[in-house]
Design an enzyme around this catalytic site. Structure first.
Site, mmCIF file in Angstrom:
data_model
loop_
_atom_site.group_PDB
_atom_site.id
_atom_site.type_symbol
_atom_site.label_atom_id
_atom_site.label_comp_id
_atom_site.label_asym_id
_atom_site.label_seq_id
_atom_site.Cartn_x
_atom_site.Cartn_y
_atom_site.Cartn_z
ATOM 1 N N LYS A 7 -2.258 -7.689 -9.458
ATOM 2 C CA LYS A 7 -3.574 -7.875 -8.838
ATOM 3 C C LYS A 7 -4.595 -6.874 -9.364
ATOM 4 O O LYS A 7 -4.342 -5.672 -9.376
ATOM 5 C CB LYS A 7 -3.422 -7.705 -7.323
ATOM 6 N N LYS A 53 -9.809 -2.629 -6.910
ATOM 7 C CA LYS A 53 -10.799 -1.572 -7.074
ATOM 8 C C LYS A 53 -10.116 -0.233 -7.247
ATOM 9 O O LYS A 53 -10.565 0.619 -7.984
ATOM 10 C CB LYS A 53 -11.680 -1.511 -5.822
ATOM 11 N N LYS A 78 0.837 -1.210 0.000
ATOM 12 C CA LYS A 78 0.000 0.000 0.000
ATOM 13 C C LYS A 78 0.872 1.262 0.000
ATOM 14 O O LYS A 78 0.565 2.234 -0.678
ATOM 15 C CB LYS A 78 -0.938 0.027 1.224
HETATM 16 P P1 ATP Z 1 -8.875 -2.114 -2.735
HETATM 17 O O1 ATP Z 1 -7.989 -1.874 -3.928
HETATM 18 O O2 ATP Z 1 -9.685 -0.936 -2.361
HETATM 19 O O3 ATP Z 1 -8.141 -2.729 -1.561
HETATM 20 P P2 ATP Z 1 -9.708 -4.696 -3.603
HETATM 21 O O4 ATP Z 1 -9.949 -4.791 -5.058
HETATM 22 O O5 ATP Z 1 -8.414 -5.231 -3.088
HETATM 23 O O6 ATP Z 1 -9.951 -3.203 -3.202
HETATM 24 P P3 ATP Z 1 -11.066 -5.630 -1.251
HETATM 25 O O7 ATP Z 1 -12.377 -5.104 -0.837
HETATM 26 O O8 ATP Z 1 -9.835 -5.147 -0.546
HETATM 27 O O9 ATP Z 1 -10.880 -5.410 -2.845
HETATM 28 O O10 ATP Z 1 -11.076 -7.213 -1.174
HETATM 29 C C1 ATP Z 1 -12.274 -7.981 -1.168
HETATM 30 C C2 ATP Z 1 -11.964 -9.449 -1.354
HETATM 31 O O11 ATP Z 1 -11.560 -9.693 -2.705
HETATM 32 C C3 ATP Z 1 -10.795 -9.942 -0.491
HETATM 33 O O12 ATP Z 1 -11.114 -11.256 -0.057
HETATM 34 C C4 ATP Z 1 -9.627 -9.951 -1.423
HETATM 35 O O13 ATP Z 1 -8.658 -10.898 -1.042
HETATM 36 C C5 ATP Z 1 -10.308 -10.357 -2.723
HETATM 37 N N1 ATP Z 1 -9.580 -9.856 -3.901
HETATM 38 C C6 ATP Z 1 -9.335 -8.558 -4.200
HETATM 39 N N2 ATP Z 1 -8.663 -8.453 -5.355
HETATM 40 C C7 ATP Z 1 -8.467 -9.718 -5.805
HETATM 41 C C8 ATP Z 1 -7.829 -10.295 -6.959
HETATM 42 N N3 ATP Z 1 -7.266 -9.533 -7.888
HETATM 43 N N4 ATP Z 1 -7.801 -11.646 -7.094
HETATM 44 C C9 ATP Z 1 -8.361 -12.438 -6.141
HETATM 45 N N5 ATP Z 1 -8.997 -11.955 -5.037
HETATM 46 C C10 ATP Z 1 -9.046 -10.632 -4.853
HETATM 47 MG MG MG Z 2 -7.817 -4.787 -1.028
#
Ligand code: ATP
Ligand code: MG
Length: 346
Positions: free
Chosen positions: A207, A210, A128
């Site tokens: 990865k 969002k 992060k």
């Molecule tokens: P942010 O970027 O705001 O952290 P994010 O896309 O990582 O958002 P989260 O809300 O943090 O999403 O994660 C929600 C769930 O989705 C968690 O269980 C996380 O491990 C899973 N997840 C997020 N991105 C991925 C990915 N690219 N592949 C597999 N699992 C994911």
């Molecule tokens: Mg996340």
């Protein structure tokens, strides 16, 4: 009798193992990575487990403290997302984190058992910070709050993407520490990683996230999906369609494997072969991917369209779930204080 039935159902649920998992309301929609990493497992396990799903607005603040005006809309969007991928509010308890403030109290207690060095070593923090997030205390203690999220409802299983695995292990370690010191209060949680542990982004980054602008969202229209896929990163070394291409780790093929149905498999296998031999162009494979993704997304879009017309229902599901979770949280916290011998002056 209606009353008897409810009590009976509750009893049955009480013997079920519990799931806790959640999402940060940093966007009003889920992306394909959230789906394969965690949502798909939640849908699959909702019959077997008593599932608590947390909208982690406090965690969202660690990186989005300056975007609080979006939270309410994002929370509603995630609720629509849950319901449209097939999570059933009769089986699942939806919880809004900030409305169960007991979690902060538990996080404080868990923090007293957490060496600073352990938090300094967490890989997610480094990631992060590398992404330019501010080095705040809240971001630093993220795993402690997440451990409290998991332990408060006494969860046994945590379906998450690979990026969250270390956090679940931290929760497990702190639970062991607590139980050893004060007596057995918490079951030891385990993570359950989805079929695709980490779905790459459309930009080829490790990865899909969002917050990284590399995501295909479950709410994207067919046209948006097409646009994103057609400009997707594939194999940078491949200039002409006749150059042999790399299939392994190529996001286009990762998505094809993740979102194609069984019926799509022979065609996908064929494209992999042609691609690796330099016998098919990126554009043709991408067009095929657009079709696969839109087939996958269509039923989700349709369910969401319907639900969008019932905002009161969606709000009520979240409020009722949160109230139930709070009752459970208060019970756990009372046990925690008793175990810690802090149940004085009450
Ligand atoms: P942010 O970027 O705001 O952290 P994010 O896309 O990582 O958002 P989260 O809300 O943090 O999403 O994660 C929600 C769930 O989705 C968690 O269980 C996380 O491990 C899973 N997840 C997020 N991105 C991925 C990915 N690219 N592949 C597999 N699992 C994911
Ligand atoms: Mg996340």
């Amino acid at each position: 009798m209606a009353d008897g039935k409810v009590a009976g159902e509750f009893k049955e649920i009480k013997n079920m193992k519990r799931i806790l998992t959640g999402d940060r309301p940093t966007s009003d929609s889920f992306h394909l990575g959230n789906y394969v990493g965690s949502l798909a497992n939640r849908v699959k396990l909702q019959d077997e487990y008593d599932a608590f799903i947390l909208i982690a607005d406090l965690h969202a603040l660690t990186t989005h403290f300056d975007k609080t005006e979006d939270l309410e809309k994002n929370i509603r969007g995630l609720m629509l997302g849950y319901l449209s991928v097939g999570l059933d509010p009769k089986k699942v308890t939806f919880v809004l984190q900030s409305k169960v403030p007991e979690v902060l109290e538990l996080a404080y207690f868990l923090g007293t058992l957490t060496p600073r060095a352990v938090l300094e070593r967490q890989p997610a923090l480094k990631e992060k910070l590398d992404q330019g997030e501010q080095d705040t205390f809240a971001l630093f203690q993220y795993p402690v709050l997440m451990a409290a999220d998991i332990l408060l409802p006494k969860a046994n299983l945590v379906p998450v993407g690979k990026d969250q695995k270390a956090h679940v292990e931290f929760a497990r370690d702190v639970a062991i520490k607590f139980n050893n010191l004060y007596g057995e209060v918490f079951p030891l949680p385990e993570s359950l990683i989805g079929d695709v542990p980490t779905l790459p982004g459309t930009d080829g980054q490790g990865k899909m996230s969002k917050s990284l602008n590399n995501a295909i969202f479950l709410t994207d229209s067919a046209e948006e999906v097409e646009k994103k896929v057609m400009s997707m990163y594939t194999d940078p070394k491949r200039i002409h369609p006749t150059d042999p291409g790399t299939v392994e780790g190529n996001p286009v093929f990762v998505y094809l494997d993740a979102f194609g149905t069984d019926a799509d498999k022979p065609q996908t296998t064929n494209y992999k072969l042609l691609y690796s031999k330099g016998q098919v162009g990126d554009i043709e494979v991408k067009k095929y991917l657009v079709k696969i993704l839109n087939n996958f997304l269509d039923p989700i879009r349709q369910r969401r369209d319907k639900l969008e017309k019932e905002p009161e229902l969606v709000d009520r599901i979240l409020k009722e779930g949160t109230a139930k979770a709070r009752t459970e949280a208060q019970k756990t916290l009372a046990e925690v204080k008793k175990a810690m011998k802090l149940d004085y002056f009450v």
